[in-house]
Design an enzyme around this catalytic site. Structure first.
Site, PDB file in Angstrom:
ATOM      1  N   GLU A 144      -4.578   2.347  -4.441  1.00 51.95           N
ATOM      2  CA  GLU A 144      -3.123   2.349  -4.370  1.00 51.95           C
ATOM      3  C   GLU A 144      -2.600   1.072  -3.736  1.00 51.95           C
ATOM      4  OE1 GLU A 144      -4.664   4.501  -0.671  1.00 51.95           O
ATOM      5  OE2 GLU A 144      -5.180   4.250  -2.776  1.00 51.95           O
TER       6      GLU A 144
ATOM      7  N   ASP B 280       0.858  -1.183   0.000  1.00 54.18           N
ATOM      8  CA  ASP B 280       0.000   0.000   0.000  1.00 54.18           C
ATOM      9  C   ASP B 280       0.892   1.230   0.000  1.00 54.18           C
ATOM     10  OD1 ASP B 280      -2.929   0.957   0.382  1.00 54.18           O
ATOM     11  OD2 ASP B 280      -1.732   2.173   1.785  1.00 54.18           O
TER      12      ASP B 280
END
Length: 641
Positions: free
Chosen positions: A551, A508
């Protein structure tokens, strides 16, 4: 029917016998003239050869006298200078340099030789021994002892010598050893006589020096024959004399080739007379042969005229019969519905054709006759192939060839060709069938086939594009979430079967919302693309990167245990930390938080979703503990399902 031919009386007439006697007399006179010219030319050659030899002998004698005087003067000066040196007992060197003297040594009866002029090489041991014997027993009345050089054909033109060093009372205490150089003045003696040679011999008959290489004795076959007939002089003349004061024997050789080669009048005279006589004899013989040949041809012409008159009637009958046969054959060919052409076996020209062939080519039968097969075939390659097969004696069966009709239009046809015997002559039969409609239909089918193949290829490309869109992320190009989960399930099943570990990492981006808020969504998309590319550059064979959404990314690592999976995650984290992304004038840097989970064969089986859950919990722990780090799931102690 019999034919009686009359010929001339074979007995020659009086006039013919007379002409034959005159020809024989003329031939005899020509041979006598040729022999007389040869004798005169040989006498001139012989006199010229003797004159050249006398001139060369006189030149050799003159050169010998000049060389004797030159050598006697040079050695007299050398002996005088060395005797003057011997009278000076305390002198250690020559009072003045001597011309043409390269080196000089003083060899005493005992001790080492002493150099009296600039030289670094001592005399050889056999020279020293000979010098010491000369001191104890001088040569009988010979002031010099001339020695041969180390090489018989030395190019240095140096003469080694020994001379006793005696005082006025005749007592010799040492010997002189030196080298007399004749390279400066020896070639000047032969400047006016090219091809001449001077050779010097000592008292023992050993060759000391020679001005040029020895004259070669190799003669051509023609010159050997001419010399054998005493037409050519000797190759060279020699003169020899002895100079007793040295002692030295001089031999001078003068070549006669230069004088002989410049006088070409006599050979030209001999050649011209020989050619003239040979031409006269040749024309006499040819004239006699032509006369007999003309008489023989006249008799043959009379016989042929009689034979032609006799066979004229038979020839007319055969021509009438042949015309009737030809009409019957033409009618037979016209009944055939296939185009038929009869060709000449060598020229490949049409000699006969039927009406069907005329309709195919759009020409009348008379217009087809005489045309070459080259003008009927459209492709030159077909022409060469057909001619090659026919020249080999092979036939052509049902070959599809393009032909050209009388108007230049090209049409497809099926052609067969065979060699046959037609009208008692060898010919080539060519049958032609028009297949233009069938070829057009085949071409249409071929075009439809190509169009179908093109559509199938286009459909396959569209299917591949749809598959790529369905399994890969549009923005980053990596596997999307459904496809990645499917690949992870297959990898886990393979790990269960093979008993190998399976690693999983969930990634992440830290503070990605701040990037979107600060630089805009275009910059965020660029960051996601660059991060995906950097992560893929770290992966090995069989490892796969996927985007789970937003993301968040994931890495599937078959055959990797915890240590290997953590090492790869650390490598990815460092790679992204060093990554600098340029967006317009801004430079953007991001970091990653990574959670790692792993299944090994020692663990009990679990669902693939549980492996994702463990990696997600580890990722959450990495976020909570400060971001930009890698946290393994085993550190959480939560492997129970």
């Amino acid at each position: 029917m019999h034919l009686t031919l009359t010929t001339d009386d074979p007995k020659p007439s009086y006039g013919r016998r007379l002409s034959r006697e005159w020809r024989t007399l003329l031939l005899g006179l020509l041979l006598c003239c040729l022999a007389l010219i040869w004798l005169m030319t040989a006498a001139l050659f012989h006199a010229r050869s003797r004159s050249i030899e006398e001139h060369a002998q006189n030149m050799a004698q003159a050169q010998l006298n000049l060389a004797s005087i030159q050598f006697e003067q040079q050695f007299t000066l050398l002996r005088t200078a060395l005797q003057q040196r011997a009278l000076e007992r305390e002198a250690s060197a020559l009072p003045a340099p001597i011309d043409n003297l390269d080196e000089l040594w003083l060899i005493p009866p005992q001790g080492a030789p002493r150099a009296l002029s600039g030289s670094s090489n001592r005399p050889p041991l056999h020279i020293q021994a000979l010098a010491r014997r000369l001191v104890s027993d001088p040569a009988d009345g010979a002031p010099f002892v001339l020695l041969p050089p180390p090489l018989q054909f030395s190019v240095s033109k140096r003469i080694p010598f020994l001379l006793p060093a005696c005082n006025r009372s005749g007592v010799c205490r040492a010997s002189y050893y030196g080298s007399f150089n004749a390279s400066d003045w020896l070639p000047a003696l032969l400047r006016d006589t090219p091809g001449s040679q001077i050779r010097l011999f000592n008292r023992a008959g050993q060759l000391l020096i020679q001005s040029t290489p020895a004259p070669t004795q190799t003669l051509s076959t023609w010159r050997r024959l001419a010399q054998w007939l005493t037409l050519l002089p000797s190759p060279h003349m020699e003169a020899s004399a002895v100079v007793p004061s040295i002692p030295l024997r001089i031999t001078v050789a003068v070549s006669t080739r230069g004088t002989w080669s410049t006088d070409r009048s006599l050979p030209l005279l001999l050649l011209g007379s020989t050619l003239l006589s040979a031409l006269l004899v040749f024309f006499g013989i040819v004239g006699n042969r032509l006369h007999h040949q003309a008489r023989r041809e006249r008799r043959q012409l009379d016989e042929h005229t009689a034979l032609l008159a006799l066979s004229n009637a038979n020839l007319k009958k055969k021509l009438h019969k042949l015309a009737s046969t030809h009409q019957d054959l033409q009618a037979l060919l016209d009944t055939i519905q296939v185009g038929v052409l009869i060709l000449h076996p060598d020229r490949h020209e049409v000699t006969t054709a039927n009406m069907a062939a005329g309709r195919l080519f759009g020409l009348h039968i008379s217009e087809l006759i005489g045309r070459s097969i080259l003008s009927l075939l459209a492709d030159p390659a077909d022409v060469e192939g057909c001619e090659s097969l026919l020249d080999q004696g092979l036939g052509i069966s049902d070959r599809e060839i393009q032909l050209r009709d009388g108007g230049g239009k090209i049409f497809w046809s099926q052609v067969s060709m065979r060699r046959v015997r037609f009208n008692d002559h060898h010919s080539i039969v060519m049958s032609v069938v028009d297949i233009s409609e069938r070829m057009s239909h085949n071409q249409q089918l071929q075009r439809e086939k190509q169009e179908t193949e093109r559509l199938v290829k286009q459909l396959q490309e569209m299917q591949h594009e749809l598959y790529e869109r369905a399994t890969h992320d549009d923005l980053t190009g990596v596997a999307n979430r459904p496809h990645f989960l499917q690949q992870a399930q297959q990898a886990y099943r393979q790990a269960l079967r093979q008993g190998t570990p399976l690693g999983l990492a969930i990634i992440d981006l830290d503070m990605f919302k701040l990037v979107n808020d600060t630089y805009g969504h275009d910059a965020g998309d660029l960051v996601l693309q660059q991060v995906a590319m950097a992560c893929e550059s770290c992966l090995g064979e069989g490892q796969q990167l996927g985007r789970l959404g937003g993301e968040e990314f994931a890495i599937l690592m078959p055959h990797c245990d915890y240590a290997q999976a953590i090492e790869l995650a650390e490598q990815v984290k460092r790679k992204i930390a060093e990554l600098i992304i340029s967006y317009h004038d801004d430079r953007i840097r991001v970091t990653l938080s990574i959670g790692v989970s792993c299944w090994s064969p020692q663990d009990r089986p679990l669902l693939i979703g549980r492996l994702f859950k463990l990696a997600d919990l580890a990722l959450y722990q990495a976020k909570e503990t400060g971001r930009n780090r890698v946290v393994p799931a085993r550190a959480l102690n939560c492997l129970e399902p």
